[in-house]
Design a protein around this motif. Structure first.
Motif, PDB file in Angstrom:
ATOM      1  N   LYS A  41       4.721   7.148  32.732  1.00  0.00           N
ATOM      2  CA  LYS A  41       3.805   7.291  31.605  1.00  0.00           C
ATOM      3  C   LYS A  41       3.436   8.761  31.423  1.00  0.00           C
ATOM      4  O   LYS A  41       3.206   9.478  32.392  1.00  0.00           O
ATOM      5  N   GLY A  42       3.402   9.182  30.176  1.00  0.00           N
ATOM      6  CA  GLY A  42       3.035  10.553  29.858  1.00  0.00           C
ATOM      7  C   GLY A  42       2.804  10.668  28.364  1.00  0.00           C
ATOM      8  O   GLY A  42       2.682   9.658  27.665  1.00  0.00           O
ATOM      9  N   ILE A  43       2.738  11.879  27.862  1.00  0.00           N
ATOM     10  CA  ILE A  43       2.563  12.130  26.434  1.00  0.00           C
ATOM     11  C   ILE A  43       3.820  12.808  25.917  1.00  0.00           C
ATOM     12  O   ILE A  43       4.168  13.905  26.371  1.00  0.00           O
ATOM     13  N   LYS A  44       4.509  12.129  24.998  1.00  0.00           N
ATOM     14  CA  LYS A  44       5.706  12.710  24.404  1.00  0.00           C
ATOM     15  C   LYS A  44       5.302  13.849  23.473  1.00  0.00           C
ATOM     16  O   LYS A  44       4.452  13.674  22.616  1.00  0.00           O
ATOM     17  N   LEU A  45       5.886  15.009  23.675  1.00  0.00           N
ATOM     18  CA  LEU A  45       5.614  16.166  22.821  1.00  0.00           C
ATOM     19  C   LEU A  45       6.645  16.280  21.713  1.00  0.00           C
ATOM     20  O   LEU A  45       6.353  16.770  20.631  1.00  0.00           O
ATOM     21  N   THR A  46       7.860  15.875  21.981  1.00  0.00           N
ATOM     22  CA  THR A  46       8.914  15.836  20.978  1.00  0.00           C
ATOM     23  C   THR A  46       9.672  14.529  21.157  1.00  0.00           C
ATOM     24  O   THR A  46       9.517  13.850  22.161  1.00  0.00           O
ATOM     25  N   SER A  47      10.476  14.206  20.194  1.00  0.00           N
ATOM     26  CA  SER A  47      11.266  12.983  20.240  1.00  0.00           C
ATOM     27  C   SER A  47      12.720  13.332  19.960  1.00  0.00           C
ATOM     28  O   SER A  47      13.001  14.259  19.200  1.00  0.00           O
ATOM     29  N   MET A  48      13.618  12.584  20.532  1.00  0.00           N
ATOM     30  CA  MET A  48      15.036  12.811  20.274  1.00  0.00           C
ATOM     31  C   MET A  48      15.360  12.589  18.802  1.00  0.00           C
ATOM     32  O   MET A  48      16.332  13.085  18.290  1.00  0.00           O
ATOM     33  N   MET A  49      14.526  11.825  18.083  1.00  0.00           N
ATOM     34  CA  MET A  49      14.742  11.553  16.669  1.00  0.00           C
ATOM     35  C   MET A  49      14.223  12.681  15.780  1.00  0.00           C
ATOM     36  O   MET A  49      14.575  12.780  14.627  1.00  0.00           O
ATOM     37  N   ASP A  50      13.337  13.518  16.311  1.00  0.00           N
ATOM     38  CA  ASP A  50      12.722  14.587  15.538  1.00  0.00           C
ATOM     39  C   ASP A  50      13.458  15.913  15.739  1.00  0.00           C
ATOM     40  O   ASP A  50      14.549  15.957  16.285  1.00  0.00           O
ATOM     41  N   ASP A  51      12.798  16.967  15.359  1.00  0.00           N
ATOM     42  CA  ASP A  51      13.362  18.306  15.374  1.00  0.00           C
ATOM     43  C   ASP A  51      13.380  18.959  16.759  1.00  0.00           C
ATOM     44  O   ASP A  51      13.883  20.052  16.927  1.00  0.00           O
ATOM     45  N   LEU A  52      12.813  18.319  17.769  1.00  0.00           N
ATOM     46  CA  LEU A  52      12.736  18.855  19.135  1.00  0.00           C
ATOM     47  C   LEU A  52      11.961  20.171  19.208  1.00  0.00           C
ATOM     48  O   LEU A  52      12.258  21.033  20.017  1.00  0.00           O
ATOM     49  N   ARG A  53      10.962  20.306  18.337  1.00  0.00           N
ATOM     50  CA  ARG A  53      10.047  21.447  18.403  1.00  0.00           C
ATOM     51  C   ARG A  53       8.627  20.910  18.346  1.00  0.00           C
ATOM     52  O   ARG A  53       8.365  19.914  17.703  1.00  0.00           O
ATOM     53  N   VAL A  54       7.730  21.599  19.003  1.00  0.00           N
ATOM     54  CA  VAL A  54       6.320  21.237  18.959  1.00  0.00           C
ATOM     55  C   VAL A  54       5.516  22.463  18.530  1.00  0.00           C
ATOM     56  O   VAL A  54       5.799  23.582  18.968  1.00  0.00           O
ATOM     57  N   LYS A  55       4.561  22.256  17.614  1.00  0.00           N
ATOM     58  CA  LYS A  55       3.722  23.332  17.107  1.00  0.00           C
ATOM     59  C   LYS A  55       2.768  23.782  18.215  1.00  0.00           C
ATOM     60  O   LYS A  55       2.099  22.953  18.842  1.00  0.00           O
ATOM     61  N   VAL A  56       2.722  25.093  18.457  1.00  0.00           N
ATOM     62  CA  VAL A  56       1.920  25.652  19.539  1.00  0.00           C
ATOM     63  C   VAL A  56       1.166  26.870  19.030  1.00  0.00           C
ATOM     64  O   VAL A  56       1.704  27.665  18.262  1.00  0.00           O
ATOM     65  N   TYR A  57      -0.073  27.001  19.481  1.00  0.00           N
ATOM     66  CA  TYR A  57      -0.885  28.177  19.168  1.00  0.00           C
ATOM     67  C   TYR A  57      -0.942  29.059  20.408  1.00  0.00           C
ATOM     68  O   TYR A  57      -1.043  28.563  21.526  1.00  0.00           O
TER      69      TYR A  57
END
Length: 76
Positions: A41-57
């Motif tokens: 169990k964890g928190i998915k930051l990206t998905s194989m279905m998405d762009d594989l990028r996560v917005k970061v500040y």
């Protein structure tokens, strides 16, 4: 977004992954390569279905990165 540590404006960017999705897992549950199975169990930051990028500040002053969970666009 303002930095919660120093209140200066943060720079928006992204963290990219080229092959596998990113997932945050608590240190006491970390199973290495097995983290990508549904059993960990964890928190998915990206998905194989998405762009594989996560917005970061990023705050240059404090050298801190922030990821807002509300910014995660994941295919469930």
């Amino acid at each position: 977004m303002k930095c919660p540590y120093c209140d200066k404006e943060m720079i928006v960017g992204s963290i990219s992954q080229d092959r596998y999705a990113l997932k945050w897992v608590p240190a006491d549950k970390d199973k290495g390569i097995l983290n990508f199975t549904p059993l960990v169990k964890g928190i998915k930051l990206t998905s194989m279905m998405d762009d594989l990028r996560v917005k970061v500040y990023y705050c240059e002053q404090c050298r801190k990165f922030l990821i807002d969970q509300d910014d995660l666009r994941l295919s469930e």
